[in-house]
Enzyme design. Structure first.
Site, PDB file in Angstrom:
ATOM      1  N   GLN A 137       0.938  -1.012   0.137  1.00 32.76           N
ATOM      2  CA  GLN A 137       0.105   0.175   0.250  1.00 32.76           C
ATOM      3  C   GLN A 137       0.925   1.393   0.017  1.00 32.76           C
ATOM      4  OE1 GLN A 137      -3.412  -0.051   2.954  1.00 32.76           O
ATOM      5  NE2 GLN A 137      -2.923   1.851   3.549  1.00 32.76           N
ATOM      6  N   ASP A 138       0.416   2.008  -0.656  1.00 34.59           N
ATOM      7  CA  ASP A 138       0.997   3.519  -0.828  1.00 34.59           C
ATOM      8  C   ASP A 138       0.321   4.424  -0.142  1.00 34.59           C
ATOM      9  OD1 ASP A 138       2.823   3.703  -4.034  1.00 34.59           O
ATOM     10  OD2 ASP A 138       3.346   2.918  -1.706  1.00 34.59           O
ATOM     11  N   ASN A 139       0.692   5.187   0.915  1.00 30.63           N
ATOM     12  CA  ASN A 139      -0.005   6.361   1.647  1.00 30.63           C
ATOM     13  C   ASN A 139       0.723   7.844   1.266  1.00 30.63           C
ATOM     14  OD1 ASN A 139      -1.452   4.300   2.703  1.00 30.63           O
ATOM     15  ND2 ASN A 139      -0.114   4.367   4.722  1.00 30.63           N
ATOM     16  N   LYS A 155       7.471   0.902   7.140  1.00 29.91           N
ATOM     17  CA  LYS A 155       7.074   1.994   6.409  1.00 29.91           C
ATOM     18  C   LYS A 155       8.214   2.727   6.046  1.00 29.91           C
ATOM     19  CE  LYS A 155       3.400   2.810   9.979  1.00 29.91           C
ATOM     20  NZ  LYS A 155       2.983   3.536  11.077  1.00 29.91           N
ATOM     21  N   HIS A 197       2.014   6.128  15.777  1.00 26.03           N
ATOM     22  CA  HIS A 197       1.271   5.091  15.516  1.00 26.03           C
ATOM     23  C   HIS A 197       1.682   3.705  15.197  1.00 26.03           C
ATOM     24  CE1 HIS A 197      -1.846   8.552  14.022  1.00 26.03           C
ATOM     25  NE2 HIS A 197      -1.767   8.287  15.274  1.00 26.03           N
ATOM     26  N   ASP A 202      -5.075  -0.953  14.949  1.00 20.52           N
ATOM     27  CA  ASP A 202      -4.372   0.508  14.800  1.00 20.52           C
ATOM     28  C   ASP A 202      -4.042   0.591  16.541  1.00 20.52           C
ATOM     29  OD1 ASP A 202      -5.066   3.737  13.830  1.00 20.52           O
ATOM     30  OD2 ASP A 202      -3.277   2.629  13.877  1.00 20.52           O
ATOM     31  N   TYR A 261       4.411   7.742   1.864  1.00 19.49           N
ATOM     32  CA  TYR A 261       5.083   6.403   2.410  1.00 19.49           C
ATOM     33  C   TYR A 261       4.496   5.005   2.010  1.00 19.49           C
ATOM     34  CZ  TYR A 261       1.519   7.456   5.860  1.00 19.49           C
ATOM     35  OH  TYR A 261       0.296   7.761   6.782  1.00 19.49           O
ATOM     36  N   ASP A 276      -4.960  11.129  18.507  1.00 25.59           N
ATOM     37  CA  ASP A 276      -3.557  11.198  18.896  1.00 25.59           C
ATOM     38  C   ASP A 276      -3.799  11.964  20.218  1.00 25.59           C
ATOM     39  OD1 ASP A 276      -2.199  11.671  15.639  1.00 25.59           O
ATOM     40  OD2 ASP A 276      -3.062   9.688  16.733  1.00 25.59           O
TER      41      ASP A 276
HETATM   42  C1  LIG Z   1      -3.483   5.294   7.986  1.00 27.39           C
HETATM   43  C2  LIG Z   1      -4.788   5.102   7.411  1.00 27.39           C
HETATM   44  C3  LIG Z   1      -5.767   5.924   7.684  1.00 27.39           C
HETATM   45  N1  LIG Z   1      -6.990   5.840   6.713  1.00 27.39           N
HETATM   46  C4  LIG Z   1      -8.142   6.713   6.952  1.00 27.39           C
HETATM   47  C5  LIG Z   1      -8.773   6.593   8.406  1.00 27.39           C
HETATM   48  C6  LIG Z   1      -9.106   7.867   8.562  1.00 27.39           C
HETATM   49  O1  LIG Z   1     -10.426   8.114   8.165  1.00 27.39           O
HETATM   50  C7  LIG Z   1      -8.266   8.731   7.806  1.00 27.39           C
HETATM   51  C8  LIG Z   1      -7.174   9.478   8.703  1.00 27.39           C
HETATM   52  O2  LIG Z   1      -6.495   8.287   9.454  1.00 27.39           O
HETATM   53  P1  LIG Z   1      -5.427   8.917  10.463  1.00 27.39           P
HETATM   54  O3  LIG Z   1      -5.960  10.032  11.282  1.00 27.39           O
HETATM   55  O4  LIG Z   1      -5.137   7.665  11.463  1.00 27.39           O
HETATM   56  O5  LIG Z   1      -4.347   9.453   9.458  1.00 27.39           O
HETATM   57  P2  LIG Z   1      -2.831   9.813  10.211  1.00 27.39           P
HETATM   58  O6  LIG Z   1      -2.771  10.413  11.589  1.00 27.39           O
HETATM   59  O7  LIG Z   1      -1.854  10.448   9.038  1.00 27.39           O
HETATM   60  O8  LIG Z   1      -1.975   8.356  10.407  1.00 27.39           O
HETATM   61  C9  LIG Z   1      -0.948   7.957  10.048  1.00 27.39           C
HETATM   62  O9  LIG Z   1      -0.146   8.731  10.991  1.00 27.39           O
HETATM   63  C10 LIG Z   1       1.330   7.922  11.213  1.00 27.39           C
HETATM   64  C11 LIG Z   1       2.398   9.182  10.400  1.00 27.39           C
HETATM   65  C12 LIG Z   1       1.643   6.941  10.693  1.00 27.39           C
HETATM   66  O10 LIG Z   1       2.688   6.308  10.414  1.00 27.39           O
HETATM   67  C13 LIG Z   1       0.675   5.791   9.922  1.00 27.39           C
HETATM   68  O11 LIG Z   1       0.982   5.798   8.640  1.00 27.39           O
HETATM   69  C14 LIG Z   1      -0.934   6.410  10.185  1.00 27.39           C
HETATM   70  O12 LIG Z   1      -1.368   6.021  11.458  1.00 27.39           O
HETATM   71  O13 LIG Z   1      -7.815   7.947   6.878  1.00 27.39           O
HETATM   72  C15 LIG Z   1      -6.927   4.670   5.720  1.00 27.39           C
HETATM   73  O14 LIG Z   1      -8.249   4.465   5.082  1.00 27.39           O
HETATM   74  N2  LIG Z   1      -6.096   4.171   5.372  1.00 27.39           N
HETATM   75  C16 LIG Z   1      -4.929   3.984   6.332  1.00 27.39           C
HETATM   76  O15 LIG Z   1      -3.781   3.438   5.769  1.00 27.39           O
END
Ligand SMILES: Cc1cn([C@H]2C[C@H](O)[C@@H](COP(=O)(O)OP(=O)(O)O[C@H]3O[C@H](C)C(=O)[C@H](O)[C@H]3O)O2)c(=O)[nH]c1=O
Length: 184
Positions: free
Chosen positions: A46-48, A72, A62, A143, A132, A169
């Site tokens: 997966q790419d984010n 990652k 996280h 999670d 990433y 968070d």
């Molecule tokens: C991580 C992720 C999130 N989502 C959805 C879930 C939520 O509706 C929305 C935002 O998610 P979140 O608030 O967890 O996003 P980040 O705070 O940027 O989370 C990331 O933050 C730090 C930097 C990390 O290392 C992880 O890759 C990841 O947890 O995207 C998805 O659909 N797929 C995903 O892989």
């Protein structure tokens, strides 16, 4: 490709070569053979990508539990971050210790965060985008997180860190409560 290693084993930074010319530059940001030579093997599923508009946005710390634990490979495609990884591997001589490195779009360094670490970052300028690759798909059920500013971690966040933080968070547990999410 330039490579930088740390006292915490497993973490590594790589900087793929950029081929510059009058138009700009070209770089292979992921090359299985070259990254494997630096100890970054994937496979990635997966790419984010995320955009954080406000300087001082904190995302993390996280991690996902097994069997959904993720390695990652993080890079910045616009702006600059302080990228942080905390060792949560049970029995590790560096358990609870962290690496905090600046990554930016100009330099092109990437940070490899293996399974067993909590990961997060603080943006150092507005409108920062990161991209990433991860070695396991997103799994909300697995999670988990670690409170970004737990004093026990001693992470040198900038003064403006936490300007923007998700509710989730802000309520994450401290290291003493997280314990050993990655048993031997
Ligand atoms: C991580 C992720 C999130 N989502 C959805 C879930 C939520 O509706 C929305 C935002 O998610 P979140 O608030 O967890 O996003 P980040 O705070 O940027 O989370 C990331 O933050 C730090 C930097 C990390 O290392 C992880 O890759 C990841 O947890 O995207 C998805 O659909 N797929 C995903 O892989």
């Amino acid at each position: 490709m330039d490579v930088r290693r740390f006292e915490i084993d497993g973490l590594v930074m790589v900087k793929p070569r950029r081929f510059g010319d009058e138009r700009g530059w070209f770089s292979e940001t992921w090359n299985a053979e070259k990254h494997a030579e630096a100890g970054i093997a994937g496979p990635f599923v997966q790419d984010n990508q995320s955009l954080s508009r406000v300087q001082g946005t904190v995302r993390g710390l996280h991690f996902q539990l097994q069997p959904a634990a993720q390695g990652k490979l993080v890079r910045v495609i616009r702006g600059r971050i302080l990228d942080v990884a905390v060792d949560l591997r049970e029995g590790s001589a560096t358990y609870g210790r962290h690496v905090a490195v600046e990554l930016d779009a100009e330099e092109g360094w990437q940070l490899w965060v293996p399974v067993g670490f909590a990961h997060g970052f603080c943006t150092l300028v507005p409108d920062t985008e990161i991209a990433y690759k991860v070695t396991a798909p997103y799994s909300p059920a697995h999670d988990r997180g670690l409170l970004w500013n737990d004093p026990a971690l001693g992470i040198p966040w900038p003064d403006f860190a936490g300007a923007v933080l998700s509710d989730k968070d802000g309520k994450l547990p401290i290291l003493a409560e997280v314990g050993n999410p990655f048993p031997r």
